[in-house]
Design an enzyme around this catalytic site. Structure first.
Site, mmCIF file in Angstrom:
data_model
loop_
_atom_site.group_PDB
_atom_site.id
_atom_site.type_symbol
_atom_site.label_atom_id
_atom_site.label_comp_id
_atom_site.label_asym_id
_atom_site.label_seq_id
_atom_site.Cartn_x
_atom_site.Cartn_y
_atom_site.Cartn_z
ATOM 1 N N GLN A 10 0.825 -1.197 0.000
ATOM 2 C CA GLN A 10 0.000 0.000 0.000
ATOM 3 C C GLN A 10 0.865 1.254 0.000
ATOM 4 O O GLN A 10 1.910 1.298 0.649
ATOM 5 C CB GLN A 10 -0.919 -0.004 1.224
ATOM 6 C CG GLN A 10 -2.237 0.687 0.982
ATOM 7 C CD GLN A 10 -3.304 0.233 1.955
ATOM 8 O OE1 GLN A 10 -3.332 -0.917 2.361
ATOM 9 N NE2 GLN A 10 -4.197 1.131 2.324
ATOM 10 N N SER A 95 3.909 -6.385 2.849
ATOM 11 C CA SER A 95 2.575 -6.363 3.447
ATOM 12 C C SER A 95 1.564 -7.016 2.504
ATOM 13 O O SER A 95 1.677 -8.211 2.225
ATOM 14 C CB SER A 95 2.190 -4.927 3.821
ATOM 15 O OG SER A 95 1.001 -4.899 4.590
ATOM 16 N N LEU A 96 0.584 -6.260 1.959
ATOM 17 C CA LEU A 96 -0.379 -6.895 1.058
ATOM 18 C C LEU A 96 0.324 -7.536 -0.136
ATOM 19 O O LEU A 96 -0.188 -8.494 -0.738
ATOM 20 C CB LEU A 96 -1.416 -5.888 0.574
ATOM 21 C CG LEU A 96 -1.046 -4.992 -0.617
ATOM 22 C CD1 LEU A 96 -1.397 -5.634 -1.949
ATOM 23 C CD2 LEU A 96 -1.682 -3.637 -0.504
ATOM 24 N N ARG A 120 -9.350 -8.410 4.139
ATOM 25 C CA ARG A 120 -8.237 -7.874 4.930
ATOM 26 C C ARG A 120 -8.324 -6.357 5.021
ATOM 27 O O ARG A 120 -8.166 -5.770 6.104
ATOM 28 C CB ARG A 120 -6.919 -8.310 4.286
ATOM 29 C CG ARG A 120 -5.642 -7.930 5.032
ATOM 30 C CD ARG A 120 -4.447 -8.498 4.245
ATOM 31 N NE ARG A 120 -3.166 -8.273 4.896
ATOM 32 C CZ ARG A 120 -2.384 -7.211 4.672
ATOM 33 N NH1 ARG A 120 -2.787 -6.259 3.829
ATOM 34 N NH2 ARG A 120 -1.209 -7.099 5.278
ATOM 35 N N HIS A 204 -0.133 -3.110 11.131
ATOM 36 C CA HIS A 204 1.012 -3.884 11.623
ATOM 37 C C HIS A 204 1.408 -3.516 13.058
ATOM 38 O O HIS A 204 2.575 -3.295 13.373
ATOM 39 C CB HIS A 204 2.213 -3.747 10.678
ATOM 40 C CG HIS A 204 1.928 -4.262 9.302
ATOM 41 N ND1 HIS A 204 1.734 -5.610 9.036
ATOM 42 C CD2 HIS A 204 1.772 -3.617 8.127
ATOM 43 C CE1 HIS A 204 1.475 -5.751 7.741
ATOM 44 N NE2 HIS A 204 1.482 -4.573 7.177
ATOM 45 N N GLN A 253 1.148 -11.640 10.274
ATOM 46 C CA GLN A 253 1.583 -10.444 9.545
ATOM 47 C C GLN A 253 0.681 -9.247 9.812
ATOM 48 O O GLN A 253 1.120 -8.096 9.764
ATOM 49 C CB GLN A 253 1.621 -10.773 8.042
ATOM 50 C CG GLN A 253 2.249 -9.719 7.156
ATOM 51 C CD GLN A 253 1.427 -9.489 5.912
ATOM 52 O OE1 GLN A 253 0.254 -9.144 5.990
ATOM 53 N NE2 GLN A 253 2.046 -9.683 4.757
#
Length: 314
Positions: A10, A95-96, A120, A204, A253
């Protein structure tokens, strides 16, 4: 030359991303159509036409970025003969982007990846009331210093290292008041700059625990295959191939630190000499240059990028 394919997270979204791919290559267009169908939403129109404010919403940005990354991979497969299983030593994503990496390596279908990322994104957005959380980038700070600042700024609230991006860039995440204290402390501790990030939720960190539980349920319902090459996982900074271990890692995560610097170091130590960023923007390739001296990196996100890559790689 040993190659790793890496996938952005992102912040790399931009209106118009992936449009040249869809216009030039039917296989890319098919990826966007599959994501639209999976979400029952014309996400491709939002990706290409905006507005950016709507595209940047977490629930849209996450599947949108995955769609662009997988469009790049499908074009490389059809136009340049790419085989991830043959041509890559690892996949990894920020991340994603880890979901994009896993879809590229065959763990998830594109449809399942899109649906998981919508779940998510929604769950992460809803985990913390608007305005109650924040994130800040510390520039000129290594992980140990950032963690010490986070610890001292917490004062009973959540304040944690969310992303260790490398090159002296660490992102903190947590309660808004604690992040404000961390920003104030950073200058006193010798950090070059501390910047409040324009994000909609504190990703996170432990405040995301409700979202982690949502993803535990979502991932339990999805078919997962072993990836054709190992994924260098964010939370462990170690390669994973077992679907059950990957599932556990993806749940962790949501609340855990994205250990991107260590992921890149580990891939270089395992022999990777070239990093190919597949998707929108050039953020990860830039980070790799700061982390892994002696390696090369290239970003592929447009039709022109792929034509150039193909001419240089036979």
């Amino acid at each position: 030359m040993t190659t790793a394919f890496i996938f952005p997270g992102q912040g790399s979204q931009a209106v118009g991303m992936g449009k040249s791919l869809a216009d030039a290559f039917p296989v890319a267009r098919a990826v966007f159509e599959e994501v639209d169908a999976a979400l029952d939403q014309k996400l491709s129109a939002l990706i290409w036409d905006g507005p950016i404010e709507e595209l940047t919403l977490t629930a849209n940005a996450q599947p949108a970025l995955m769609a662009v990354s997988l469009a790049v991979i499908r074009v490389l497969e059809s136009e340049a003969g790419l085989s991830i299983g043959r041509d890559a030593a690892f996949v990894a994503g920020h991340s994603l982007g880890e979901y994009s990496a896993l879809a590229a390596a065959g763990t998830f279908s594109i449809t399942d990846a899109a649906r998981l990322l919508r779940i998510r994104g929604d769950a992460m957005q809803q985990a913390v009331p608007a305005g109650m959380g924040a994130m800040a980038a510390l520039l000129g700070a290594e992980l140990d210093l950032a963690r010490a600042i986070a610890h001292d700024a917490a004062q009973g609230e959540i304040c944690e290292a969310a992303n260790d991006n490398g090159g002296g860039q660490v992102v903190l995440s947590g309660a808004k008041a604690a992040i404000d204290r961390a920003i104030a402390m950073a200058g006193e501790r010798g950090v070059k700059r501390a910047i409040l990030l324009p994000v909609s939720a504190p990703f996170h960190c432990a405040l995301m625990l409700p979202a982690a539980e949502t993803m535990r349920a979502a991932l339990a319902d999805v078919a997962m295959q072993a990836p054709v090459v190992p994924v260098m996982a964010n939370v462990g900074a170690a390669p994973l191939s077992d679907p059950d271990a990957i599932r556990i890692s993806l749940i962790a995560q949501v609340t855990g630190t994205v250990r991107w610097r260590e992921c890149v170091v580990a891939m270089q130590a395992a022999g990777v000499t070239r990093f190919v960023e597949a998707g929108s923007g050039k953020v990860l390739a830039g980070l790799v240059k700061r982390i892994a001296a002696g390696t090369t990196s290239v970003s592929l996100g447009t039709a022109e990028d792929i034509v150039n890559y193909k001419s240089q790689n036979g």
